[in-house]
Design a protein around this motif. Sequence first.
Motif, short mmCIF file in Angstrom:
data_model
loop_
_atom_site.label_atom_id
_atom_site.label_comp_id
_atom_site.label_asym_id
_atom_site.label_seq_id
_atom_site.Cartn_x
_atom_site.Cartn_y
_atom_site.Cartn_z
N GLY A 110 0.83 -1.21 0.00
CA GLY A 110 0.00 0.00 0.00
C GLY A 110 0.85 1.24 0.00
O GLY A 110 2.08 1.18 -0.08
N ARG A 111 0.20 2.39 0.11
CA ARG A 111 0.94 3.64 0.08
C ARG A 111 0.14 4.77 0.71
O ARG A 111 -1.07 4.67 0.93
CB ARG A 111 1.30 4.02 -1.35
CG ARG A 111 0.13 4.41 -2.24
CD ARG A 111 0.61 4.99 -3.55
NE ARG A 111 1.43 6.18 -3.30
CZ ARG A 111 2.12 6.81 -4.24
NH1 ARG A 111 2.13 6.35 -5.47
NH2 ARG A 111 2.84 7.89 -3.93
N ILE A 112 0.88 5.87 1.01
CA ILE A 112 0.28 7.13 1.45
C ILE A 112 0.41 8.09 0.28
O ILE A 112 1.50 8.30 -0.25
CB ILE A 112 0.99 7.70 2.68
CG1 ILE A 112 0.90 6.71 3.84
CG2 ILE A 112 0.40 9.03 3.09
CD1 ILE A 112 1.76 7.11 5.04
N SER A 113 -0.70 8.67 -0.14
CA SER A 113 -0.70 9.64 -1.23
C SER A 113 -1.36 10.92 -0.72
O SER A 113 -2.58 10.98 -0.58
CB SER A 113 -1.47 9.09 -2.44
OG SER A 113 -1.49 10.04 -3.49
N GLY A 114 -0.53 11.93 -0.42
CA GLY A 114 -1.08 13.12 0.22
C GLY A 114 -1.54 12.76 1.62
O GLY A 114 -0.75 12.34 2.46
N ARG A 115 -2.84 12.87 1.87
CA ARG A 115 -3.42 12.45 3.14
C ARG A 115 -4.07 11.07 3.06
O ARG A 115 -4.45 10.51 4.08
CB ARG A 115 -4.48 13.46 3.60
CG ARG A 115 -3.93 14.80 4.04
CD ARG A 115 -5.04 15.61 4.69
NE ARG A 115 -4.55 16.85 5.28
CZ ARG A 115 -5.22 17.57 6.15
NH1 ARG A 115 -6.42 17.19 6.54
NH2 ARG A 115 -4.72 18.68 6.63
N ASN A 116 -4.24 10.55 1.87
CA ASN A 116 -4.96 9.29 1.69
C ASN A 116 -4.07 8.08 1.92
O ASN A 116 -2.90 8.07 1.52
CB ASN A 116 -5.57 9.23 0.29
CG ASN A 116 -6.59 10.33 0.06
OD1 ASN A 116 -7.48 10.52 0.87
ND2 ASN A 116 -6.45 11.06 -1.04
N ILE A 117 -4.64 7.05 2.56
CA ILE A 117 -3.91 5.81 2.85
C ILE A 117 -4.71 4.63 2.30
O ILE A 117 -5.91 4.50 2.56
CB ILE A 117 -3.71 5.62 4.37
CG1 ILE A 117 -2.85 6.76 4.94
CG2 ILE A 117 -3.06 4.27 4.67
CD1 ILE A 117 -2.70 6.71 6.45
N THR A 118 -4.06 3.78 1.53
CA THR A 118 -4.67 2.53 1.06
C THR A 118 -3.66 1.40 1.26
O THR A 118 -2.49 1.56 0.93
CB THR A 118 -5.06 2.61 -0.42
OG1 THR A 118 -3.91 2.95 -1.21
CG2 THR A 118 -6.15 3.66 -0.65
N VAL A 119 -4.13 0.28 1.80
CA VAL A 119 -3.27 -0.88 2.03
C VAL A 119 -4.09 -2.15 1.78
O VAL A 119 -5.27 -2.22 2.16
CB VAL A 119 -2.70 -0.93 3.46
CG1 VAL A 119 -1.66 -2.04 3.57
CG2 VAL A 119 -2.09 0.41 3.86
N ASP A 120 -3.47 -3.14 1.15
CA ASP A 120 -4.09 -4.45 0.95
C ASP A 120 -3.24 -5.51 1.66
O ASP A 120 -2.02 -5.55 1.50
CB ASP A 120 -4.20 -4.78 -0.54
CG ASP A 120 -5.26 -3.94 -1.23
OD1 ASP A 120 -6.45 -4.15 -0.94
OD2 ASP A 120 -4.90 -3.06 -2.04
N PHE A 121 -3.93 -6.35 2.46
CA PHE A 121 -3.27 -7.39 3.25
C PHE A 121 -3.65 -8.78 2.73
O PHE A 121 -4.79 -9.02 2.32
CB PHE A 121 -3.70 -7.30 4.72
CG PHE A 121 -3.34 -6.01 5.39
CD1 PHE A 121 -2.15 -5.86 6.07
CD2 PHE A 121 -4.21 -4.92 5.33
CE1 PHE A 121 -1.82 -4.67 6.70
CE2 PHE A 121 -3.89 -3.73 5.96
CZ PHE A 121 -2.70 -3.59 6.64
#
Length: 247
Positions: A110-121
């Motif tokens: 996953g990653r942090i883009s600006g303020r947004n966070i997305t992660v896949d487990f």
Amino acid sequence: MPKSLQPMIRDSATIPPGQEHPRLKLLAANGFTVALLAAAFPLASPAAHALPQFPLAPACSSYSYNSPAMEVAQDNNVTVVVDKSGDFFSGNAGYTQNGSGVWTNGTAVGRISGRNITVDFKWNNGLTTHWDGYIDDDLTARGTAKNSEGAVNTWSSKAKFDCVPAAAPPAQSSGPVNDPPPLDELTATVNADTDLYDKANDDGDAVVIGQLNVGQVVKVQSACSPNAWCFLVEPKGAAWGRDLTNN
């Protein structure tokens, strides 16, 4: 993947109750971020991230997290940790029901883009989880987690992010400068007491309007010639050139 973390991935997703998982200590020692997981727990209604209550001052150009892993608390009493490097989540992850002493291991991307966070487990027990999150104005990350069985929970980071301030904009002038810079002024020094006329006295009809004294500095229209009239700007008038020395 670091060799020190490889055994964790090979471990079973669960261990018998009452026994301390040998990798739990390793997980804590490596500072793994607590990852959200909504696995086999009662469904909780997702809550939108908190709306900003006040603007950050100064504005943030990016956000940093001073740990090699992020730890997150979930609303169903689950704690998750996940490896983090810069703006990216990549590597090992683990989750546990608080107080159980049982950890389930897995991997995350996953990653942090600006303020947004997305992660896949991907977990060793076959489940998967997806995070959607946001860094709020209080610098705490919050969001929702949904697993492959449809369970949804909310989460928040246990530690705050750091604001990396945006560079100050360059100072701007109040307006364009319209006035050209003043030209260099020509001057001459009086080397002998002499009369100042209202004009050149070639025809003998000029009028004496003043007196120039030795050592006096005057402003001239152009460089003076010793055999011609020199025209002065200040004081205004004309004087014979041999009585003035150009500066």
